[in-house]
Every structure is written in structure tokens, then in C-alpha cells.
Design a protein around this motif. Structure first.
Motif, mmCIF file in Angstrom:
data_model
loop_
_atom_site.group_PDB
_atom_site.id
_atom_site.type_symbol
_atom_site.label_atom_id
_atom_site.label_comp_id
_atom_site.label_asym_id
_atom_site.label_seq_id
_atom_site.Cartn_x
_atom_site.Cartn_y
_atom_site.Cartn_z
ATOM 1 N N ARG A 90 -22.644 -18.229 -28.857
ATOM 2 C CA ARG A 90 -22.123 -18.433 -30.017
ATOM 3 C C ARG A 90 -20.826 -19.151 -30.250
ATOM 4 N NH1 ARG A 90 -25.793 -18.061 -33.594
ATOM 5 N NH2 ARG A 90 -27.250 -16.203 -33.363
ATOM 6 N N ARG A 94 -19.967 -22.495 -31.917
ATOM 7 C CA ARG A 94 -19.252 -22.775 -33.138
ATOM 8 C C ARG A 94 -18.066 -23.870 -32.606
ATOM 9 N NH1 ARG A 94 -16.758 -20.679 -37.207
ATOM 10 N NH2 ARG A 94 -18.338 -18.805 -37.226
ATOM 11 N N GLU A 98 -17.752 -27.168 -35.074
ATOM 12 C CA GLU A 98 -16.238 -27.401 -35.533
ATOM 13 C C GLU A 98 -15.896 -28.742 -35.254
ATOM 14 O OE1 GLU A 98 -14.256 -24.140 -34.255
ATOM 15 O OE2 GLU A 98 -14.829 -22.823 -36.142
ATOM 16 N N LEU A 117 -22.743 -22.404 -39.268
ATOM 17 C CA LEU A 117 -21.365 -21.799 -39.113
ATOM 18 C C LEU A 117 -21.215 -20.681 -39.834
ATOM 19 C CD1 LEU A 117 -18.838 -24.593 -38.500
ATOM 20 C CD2 LEU A 117 -19.558 -22.971 -36.807
ATOM 21 N N SER A 120 -23.700 -17.794 -38.697
ATOM 22 C CA SER A 120 -23.397 -17.205 -37.927
ATOM 23 C C SER A 120 -22.157 -16.155 -37.912
ATOM 24 C CB SER A 120 -22.760 -18.009 -36.455
ATOM 25 O OG SER A 120 -21.524 -18.821 -36.797
ATOM 26 N N ASP A 121 -21.492 -16.559 -39.199
ATOM 27 C CA ASP A 121 -20.435 -15.602 -39.660
ATOM 28 C C ASP A 121 -20.757 -14.433 -40.451
ATOM 29 O OD1 ASP A 121 -18.717 -17.310 -38.584
ATOM 30 O OD2 ASP A 121 -17.892 -18.260 -40.392
#
Length: 123
Positions: A90, A94, A98, A117, A120-121
Motif C-alpha cells: 500500500r 500510494r 500521488e 487513495l 486505502s484511507d
């Protein structure tokens, strides 16, 4: 080159990843400076992704980024992020997503990157 590229794309679109891979790979061996070479390299990565070989897909998508001014760099970054998600990394996923958002803010893939994103948060 274009005819070979279109034939390999036809195989890819039929989910015949092995034939597509052979086609794109032979094109790159023939002329890695062709205007379609970066696209062929991108589709090599997509073939490995389609076959579930995410480690090899990562290596192939990273090669796309070595082409100057490739029209596939943003797509390659998105797919790198997705490969790392599939591989369970992960942090690296990310980082790639990004980088896509930062370097290609007008890319058609920014929305997808933001969605991955956010997911995954846990949002």
C-alpha cells in the motif's frame, strides 16, 4: 510497425495476452525508437497485468516512464499503483498514485487515483 501494433492490440482486446505480448515485444525489439514504442511498452505491462503477473507488470510499466514525453506516463503510474495494491504494498501504491496526481494534474486518471487513495484511507 503500425500494422504489427494494431495486430498486437487486436490480440490484447481479445484477452489473448500471450499473443499480444509476443507482438508488442517483437515490435520493441524491431524499433524501440518508433513513435509507438512507448505505447507498445505500456501494453507489454498491461499484458502481464492481465495475466496476473504483477511483479513483471511493475517492471514493464516502469520502463514506460523512461520514454521522454510519453503519452502513456500517467496511465503507467496508475497501473503501477494498481499493481502495488494487488501485491499488497500500500505504501508504494500510494507513492505511485500521488506521483500521478502531482505530475499529471489534468490526467483523465486523476479521479481514479484519488478514489483508490480514498479507499486505502478507509474513507
Amino acid at each position: 510497425f503500425r500494422a504489427g501494433y494494431e495486430k498486437a492490440m487486436s490480440y490484447y482486446n481479445q484477452h489473448n495476452y500471450r499473443e499480444a505480448l509476443a507482438g508488442f515485444t517483437s515490435l520493441l525489439a524491431l524499433d524501440d525508437k518508433n513513435s509507438l514504442a512507448d505505447n507498445a511498452q505500456y501494453w507489454v505491462g498491461e499484458c502481464y497485468y492481465g495475466m496476473g503477473n504483477y511483479n513483471q507488470a511493475v517492471a514493464e510499466f516502469q520502463k514506460v516512464l523512461s520514454f521522454t514525453r510519453s503519452n502513456k506516463s500517467d496511465a503507467a503510474l496508475l497501473k503501477l499503483g494498481l499493481c502495488y495494491i494487488r501485491l499488497g504494498d500500500r505504501t508504494q501504491a500510494r507513492s505511485e498514485l500521488e506521483q500521478l496526481i502531482a505530475n499529471f494534474p489534468r490526467s483523465e486518471y486523476v479521479g481514479k487515483a484519488r478514489n483508490f487513495l480514498a479507499a486505502s484511507d478507509g474513507r
